[in-house]
Design an enzyme around this catalytic site. Structure first.
Site, short mmCIF file in Angstrom:
data_model
loop_
_atom_site.label_atom_id
_atom_site.label_comp_id
_atom_site.label_asym_id
_atom_site.label_seq_id
_atom_site.Cartn_x
_atom_site.Cartn_y
_atom_site.Cartn_z
N ASP A 1 -17.31 65.43 -13.59
CA ASP A 1 -17.99 66.55 -12.92
C ASP A 1 -17.17 67.83 -13.01
OD1 ASP A 1 -20.10 67.66 -11.42
OD2 ASP A 1 -19.00 67.40 -9.54
N GLN B 1 -25.44 67.34 -17.51
CA GLN B 1 -25.58 67.88 -16.15
C GLN B 1 -26.36 69.19 -16.18
OE1 GLN B 1 -22.38 70.01 -13.62
NE2 GLN B 1 -22.27 67.89 -12.90
N SER C 1 -23.78 71.85 -8.64
CA SER C 1 -24.40 70.78 -9.44
C SER C 1 -25.74 70.40 -8.83
CB SER C 1 -23.49 69.55 -9.47
OG SER C 1 -22.23 69.86 -10.02
#
Length: 292
Positions: free
Chosen positions: A208, A282, A232
């Site tokens: 991440d 993502q 995110s």
């Protein structure tokens, strides 16, 4: 006799070793590092551990898909509720919801598979400068951080469980529009347990990092831009090969699209020996508050 304070890496490992409350109910806590919200990678890692602990050890994770719904409160525990969707002969599926203050903040679906032989192929690792040839933390502080704004300097100087060595720092010090791609070397700052569940969770944690920043390269911006709201929205990951995380990993990323207040980024994680260990995708929120 005073005890030595745990390192950032020890805090991360401890936070991923979540507490079982009931058969499919777990509780996680957050390291107290002064952040205003829980780091998304931590929630992914904890949810993955919760799911994996309801499955036989011979079925490691091969993919996960997650959505972030609300920012996590680092002062409050996070409850993880696991739903045993299916247990087949080779595959198992789990769904996890993370809850704080009575509301869902995150959801994850993950698939687990018994290991088996199959056709083998992977993209080659990019030819890049090796991590030992790049500036370390002390060199970055001397050459770059001394003139950086306070919020950038404090981020890079804070003790963290993952060390990041970017191949280029240009987008932090320039507003020039760059190709929407980034490569960074990453490694843990302490030992990782010989536990594939924790190893996979740490890999999910570090996956991440730096992704959304890559989506800003084409705009001459960075995640440290105070006019931007960046967060995110979802996260997907495919685990190709096991990795003990005992050396540097190359994280190669590119962002093919930004629009509608969102940015999309893809990533590949390689061991130094060239093995592709995971792929990531993502999409994140990117709002210019100055134009709102």
């Amino acid at each position: 006799m005073s005890r030595t304070a745990p390192t950032a890496m020890e805090q991360l490992v401890s936070s991923l070793d979540i507490e079982r409350l009931e058969q499919d109910l777990f509780r996680g806590t957050s390291p107290q590092v002064g952040w205003q919200r829980v780091f998304g990678g931590q929630v992914i890692g904890q949810a993955l551990v919760a799911a994996q602990r309801t499955i036989a050890a011979d079925r490691p994770v091969h993919s996960l898909h997650a959505y972030f719904m609300r920012p996590g409160d680092p002062e409050a525990p996070i409850i993880y509720e696991v739903d045993r969707i299916r247990d087949g002969l080779s595959f198992a599926t789990r769904s996890v919801v993370a809850i704080q203050h009575g509301k869902a903040i995150f959801s994850l679906s993950a698939s687990f598979q018994k290991e088996e032989a199959g056709l083998e192929y992977q993209d080659p690792i990019p030819d890049v400068v090796q991590p030992q040839e790049l500036p370390g933390k002390a060199e970055m502080r001397e050459a770059f951080l001394s003139g950086a704004p306070d919020h950038i300097r404090s981020y890079w100087e804070r003790e963290r469980p993952i060390e990041v060595r970017p191949l280029s720092l240009e987008h932090y010090v320039s507003d020039r529009k760059l190709d929407a791609q980034q490569k960074v070397w990453v490694r843990t700052t302490g030992p990782v347990p010989e536990d594939r569940i924790i190893q996979a969770a740490i890999l999910a944690y570090l996956s991440d990092m730096t992704l959304l920043d890559t989506a800003l390269f084409a705009h001459g911006r960075s995640v440290f831009d105070r006019d931007l709201q960046v967060a995110s929205l979802d996260h997907a990951m495919w685990f190709h090969r096991p990795c003990k995380l005992d050396d540097w990993l190359l994280y190669s990323m590119d962002s093919p699209n930004t629009n509608g207040g969102r940015g999309f980024t893809r990533g590949s994680l390689f061991q130094r020996d060239g093995k592709l260990i995971a792929s990531v995708a993502q999409e994140g929120l990117i709002r210019d508050r100055a134009k709102a």
